[in-house]
Design a protein around this motif. Structure first.
Motif, PDB file in Angstrom:
ATOM      1  N   ALA A  74       0.751  -1.334   0.115  1.00 51.66           N
ATOM      2  CA  ALA A  74       0.014  -0.124   0.087  1.00 51.66           C
ATOM      3  C   ALA A  74       0.931   1.353  -0.039  1.00 51.66           C
ATOM      4  O   ALA A  74       0.591   2.077  -0.690  1.00 51.66           O
ATOM      5  CB  ALA A  74      -1.070   0.190   1.387  1.00 51.66           C
ATOM      6  N   GLN A  75       2.049   1.138   0.743  1.00 52.63           N
ATOM      7  CA  GLN A  75       2.999   2.329   0.789  1.00 52.63           C
ATOM      8  C   GLN A  75       3.579   2.614  -0.638  1.00 52.63           C
ATOM      9  O   GLN A  75       3.861   3.700  -0.923  1.00 52.63           O
ATOM     10  CB  GLN A  75       4.016   2.017   1.922  1.00 52.63           C
ATOM     11  N   ARG A  76       3.973   1.373  -1.058  1.00 48.87           N
ATOM     12  CA  ARG A  76       4.560   1.566  -2.595  1.00 48.87           C
ATOM     13  C   ARG A  76       3.507   2.050  -3.524  1.00 48.87           C
ATOM     14  O   ARG A  76       3.926   3.005  -4.460  1.00 48.87           O
ATOM     15  CB  ARG A  76       5.069   0.198  -3.130  1.00 48.87           C
ATOM     16  N   LYS A  77       2.105   1.590  -3.449  1.00 47.46           N
ATOM     17  CA  LYS A  77       1.287   2.131  -4.514  1.00 47.46           C
ATOM     18  C   LYS A  77       1.201   3.606  -4.178  1.00 47.46           C
ATOM     19  O   LYS A  77       0.977   4.472  -5.030  1.00 47.46           O
ATOM     20  CB  LYS A  77      -0.178   1.412  -4.026  1.00 47.46           C
ATOM     21  N   ALA A  78       1.128   3.960  -3.042  1.00 44.41           N
ATOM     22  CA  ALA A  78       0.943   5.612  -2.713  1.00 44.41           C
ATOM     23  C   ALA A  78       2.162   6.436  -3.327  1.00 44.41           C
ATOM     24  O   ALA A  78       2.041   7.480  -3.892  1.00 44.41           O
ATOM     25  CB  ALA A  78       0.882   5.899  -1.247  1.00 44.41           C
ATOM     26  N   TRP A  79       3.270   5.840  -3.197  1.00 46.89           N
ATOM     27  CA  TRP A  79       4.575   6.214  -3.681  1.00 46.89           C
ATOM     28  C   TRP A  79       4.273   6.449  -5.192  1.00 46.89           C
ATOM     29  O   TRP A  79       4.644   7.337  -5.696  1.00 46.89           O
ATOM     30  CB  TRP A  79       5.651   5.765  -3.198  1.00 46.89           C
ATOM     31  N   ALA A  80       4.063   5.150  -5.713  1.00 50.85           N
ATOM     32  CA  ALA A  80       3.897   5.300  -7.456  1.00 50.85           C
ATOM     33  C   ALA A  80       2.841   6.508  -7.961  1.00 50.85           C
ATOM     34  O   ALA A  80       3.352   7.194  -8.747  1.00 50.85           O
ATOM     35  CB  ALA A  80       3.258   4.016  -7.837  1.00 50.85           C
ATOM     36  N   GLU A  81       1.838   6.767  -7.074  1.00 48.41           N
ATOM     37  CA  GLU A  81       0.791   7.620  -7.456  1.00 48.41           C
ATOM     38  C   GLU A  81       1.321   8.912  -7.372  1.00 48.41           C
ATOM     39  O   GLU A  81       1.117  10.019  -8.221  1.00 48.41           O
ATOM     40  CB  GLU A  81      -0.489   7.459  -6.775  1.00 48.41           C
ATOM     41  N   GLN A  82       2.206   9.240  -6.450  1.00 45.69           N
ATOM     42  CA  GLN A  82       2.792  10.548  -6.089  1.00 45.69           C
ATOM     43  C   GLN A  82       3.853  10.671  -7.342  1.00 45.69           C
ATOM     44  O   GLN A  82       3.855  11.840  -7.866  1.00 45.69           O
ATOM     45  CB  GLN A  82       3.728  10.517  -4.669  1.00 45.69           C
ATOM     46  N   VAL A  83       4.628   9.627  -7.777  1.00 51.42           N
ATOM     47  CA  VAL A  83       5.538   9.736  -8.548  1.00 51.42           C
ATOM     48  C   VAL A  83       4.923  10.057 -10.025  1.00 51.42           C
ATOM     49  O   VAL A  83       5.175  10.627 -11.007  1.00 51.42           O
ATOM     50  CB  VAL A  83       6.454   8.632  -8.710  1.00 51.42           C
ATOM     51  N   PHE A  84       3.737   9.263 -10.371  1.00 50.06           N
ATOM     52  CA  PHE A  84       3.006   9.412 -11.462  1.00 50.06           C
ATOM     53  C   PHE A  84       2.210  10.762 -11.466  1.00 50.06           C
ATOM     54  O   PHE A  84       2.602  11.368 -12.714  1.00 50.06           O
ATOM     55  CB  PHE A  84       1.787   8.381 -11.295  1.00 50.06           C
ATOM     56  N   LYS A  85       2.056  11.329 -10.376  1.00 55.07           N
ATOM     57  CA  LYS A  85       1.409  13.013 -10.563  1.00 55.07           C
ATOM     58  C   LYS A  85       2.632  13.712 -11.125  1.00 55.07           C
ATOM     59  O   LYS A  85       2.332  14.906 -12.230  1.00 55.07           O
ATOM     60  CB  LYS A  85       1.041  13.316  -9.416  1.00 55.07           C
ATOM     61  N   ALA A  86       3.869  13.582 -10.571  1.00 54.93           N
ATOM     62  CA  ALA A  86       4.932  14.407 -11.015  1.00 54.93           C
ATOM     63  C   ALA A  86       5.449  14.249 -12.376  1.00 54.93           C
ATOM     64  O   ALA A  86       5.764  15.126 -13.093  1.00 54.93           O
ATOM     65  CB  ALA A  86       6.201  14.219 -10.098  1.00 54.93           C
ATOM     66  N   ILE A  87       5.101  12.946 -12.567  1.00 54.39           N
ATOM     67  CA  ILE A  87       5.665  12.711 -14.191  1.00 54.39           C
ATOM     68  C   ILE A  87       4.580  13.123 -15.225  1.00 54.39           C
ATOM     69  O   ILE A  87       4.816  13.690 -16.355  1.00 54.39           O
ATOM     70  CB  ILE A  87       5.799  11.305 -14.466  1.00 54.39           C
TER      71      ILE A  87
END
Length: 139
Positions: A74-87
């Protein structure tokens, strides 16, 4: 077409506040990847940091001891969503990943849903094979 490279952070870091490129430069693997991507035709390259998300090589950061390998799904998913928004703010069409599976697993599906082509050039090689490939293909 706007193509970038994404490089993962490393466990080996400097022990002082500095720009991100310097922070991870103690790692031979990171240094070899950077030399490799800078000799390719990328618009730019960015670092995926377990603590800071997507960062530029010039961003000033503090040392830290966090790795995605130890985070729950769940923490890695939240991290991926944060990175996705930046990309998403970068308006890219293609990304080459120079990062392990934990950095890619939840991020690539998000990017592909936005029709961003994702590649993992060194995916089939072990760490030793990657280092050998990088040293043979950089000058």
């Amino acid at each position: 077409m706007i193509k970038i490279a994404l490089v993962s952070c490393t466990k080996i870091k400097q022990d002082f506040t500095c720009d991100a490129r310097t922070m991870y430069s103690k790692s031979p693997f990171f240094s070899n990847i950077v030399r490799f991507v800078e000799q390719r035709e990328y618009m730019d390259w960015y670092i995926m940091s377990a603590k800071y998300g997507l960062i530029t090589k010039d961003q000033i950061i503090d040392p830290y001891d966090i790795t995605l390998n130890k985070l729950k799904s769940a923490q890695r998913k939240a991290w991926a969503e944060q990175v996705f928004k930046a990309i998403s703010d970068l308006d890219v069409t293609e990304i080459d990943f120079y990062a392990g599976k934990k950095y890619r697993e939840y991020l690539i599906p998000l990017l592909e849903m936005k029709h961003i082509t994702c590649n993992v050039p060194l995916q089939r090689l072990g760490i030793g094979e990657q280092l050998k490939y990088l040293s043979k293909n950089t000058y």
